[in-house]
Design an enzyme around this catalytic site. Structure first.
Site, mmCIF file in Angstrom:
data_model
loop_
_atom_site.group_PDB
_atom_site.id
_atom_site.type_symbol
_atom_site.label_atom_id
_atom_site.label_comp_id
_atom_site.label_asym_id
_atom_site.label_seq_id
_atom_site.Cartn_x
_atom_site.Cartn_y
_atom_site.Cartn_z
ATOM 1 C CE1 TYR A 127 -1.290 5.956 -1.522
ATOM 2 C CE2 TYR A 127 -2.072 8.219 -1.579
ATOM 3 C CZ TYR A 127 -1.590 7.103 -2.229
ATOM 4 O OH TYR A 127 -1.428 7.114 -3.586
ATOM 5 C CD GLU A 159 1.266 -0.618 -2.240
ATOM 6 O OE1 GLU A 159 1.749 -0.099 -3.275
ATOM 7 O OE2 GLU A 159 0.128 -0.340 -1.808
#
Length: 244
Positions: free
Chosen positions: A166, A173
């Site tokens: 995660y 991103e």
């Protein structure tokens, strides 16, 4: 006699309603199993395509373009999950699912796919690898769970790998959006300047900056939610949450 007939009719109606519910449940389970198997297969195809590309080319450059069509299809297809939540097929928040799915679709269509200059960035490969590992694990978990044959390793992976994946995915991103900012500013893409016939001003550059800043409050909430889920699922802790 009238009372007996009414009781019999009520019992018959209740039995018919139960059969209908059971039938709907069977159809829903079959659909969810099909959906999760298809999505598992789709992300496995992506994983194999990425490995094959790297083994053949020896570089990550050009990787995104080689898998773009498959990636866009399966990531966009995940919008169906929002519908699953909305109609009650799965017990998950529509808002949480909608935010997660739409943020992925935004990254694919409006950042990486739209700005070709960043497609060879290492950060793109980072979030692609993370997404692929995450989705293979997640959809495998749902599939085996629906079939009532859930291996412990799959359950452990679903609620453990995210601890590393995660943060790495978020980093990939954010770095990708950051890399896109100079190109967006120079090109003015997706922006609207005044004056125009709609009398509306929109700057895509600042939109991306706001999206990057939104990770600050959202990431800890989702990450710690998953940690609580991990304690509940793997260790049997009873955790009361407003939205599970």
């Amino acid at each position: 006699m009238a009372s007996s007939e009414e009781d019999g009719g009520a019992a018959s109606e209740e039995k018919e309603n139960n059969n209908k519910k059971r039938g709907k449940g069977t159809v829903a389970t079959a659909w969810l199993a099909f959906y999760n198997i298809a999505m598992t297969a789709g992300w496995l195809v992506l994983a194999m395509a990425m490995m094959r590309f790297y083994m053949q080319k020896g570089t990550h450059k050009g990787l995104y373009r080689s898998i773009a069509r498959t990636l866009k299809f399966f990531q966009t297809f995940a919008l169906i999950e929002v519908g699953h939540c909305a109609i009650g097929l799965i017990r998950t928040s529509v808002i949480v699912t909608g935010v997660q799915v739409s943020s992925r679709i935004f990254m694919v269509w409006f950042v990486t796919n739209s700005i070709r200059q960043i497609q060879n960035e290492e950060s793109v490969v980072l979030f692609l690898v993370v997404w692929t590992l995450t989705e293979i694990t997640r959809y495998s978990y749902y599939t085996f769970n629906l079939l009532h044959h859930l291996p412990y390793f799959i359950k452990w992976a679903r609620y453990t790998l995210f601890i590393i994946l995660y943060p790495l995915g978020v980093a990939g991103e954010l770095l990708t959006i950051y890399s896109a900012l100079p190109f967006v500013r120079r090109s003015g893409m997706y922006s609207m300047r005044l004056p125009n016939k709609y009398n509306v001003s929109f700057d895509y550059y600042y939109c991306l900056v706001v999206i990057m800043l939104s990770y600050i409050p959202l990431f800890p909430q989702l990450f710690f939610h998953m940690l609580r889920q991990r304690r509940r699922v793997l260790h049997g802790e009873v955790i009361v949450e407003k939205d599970d």
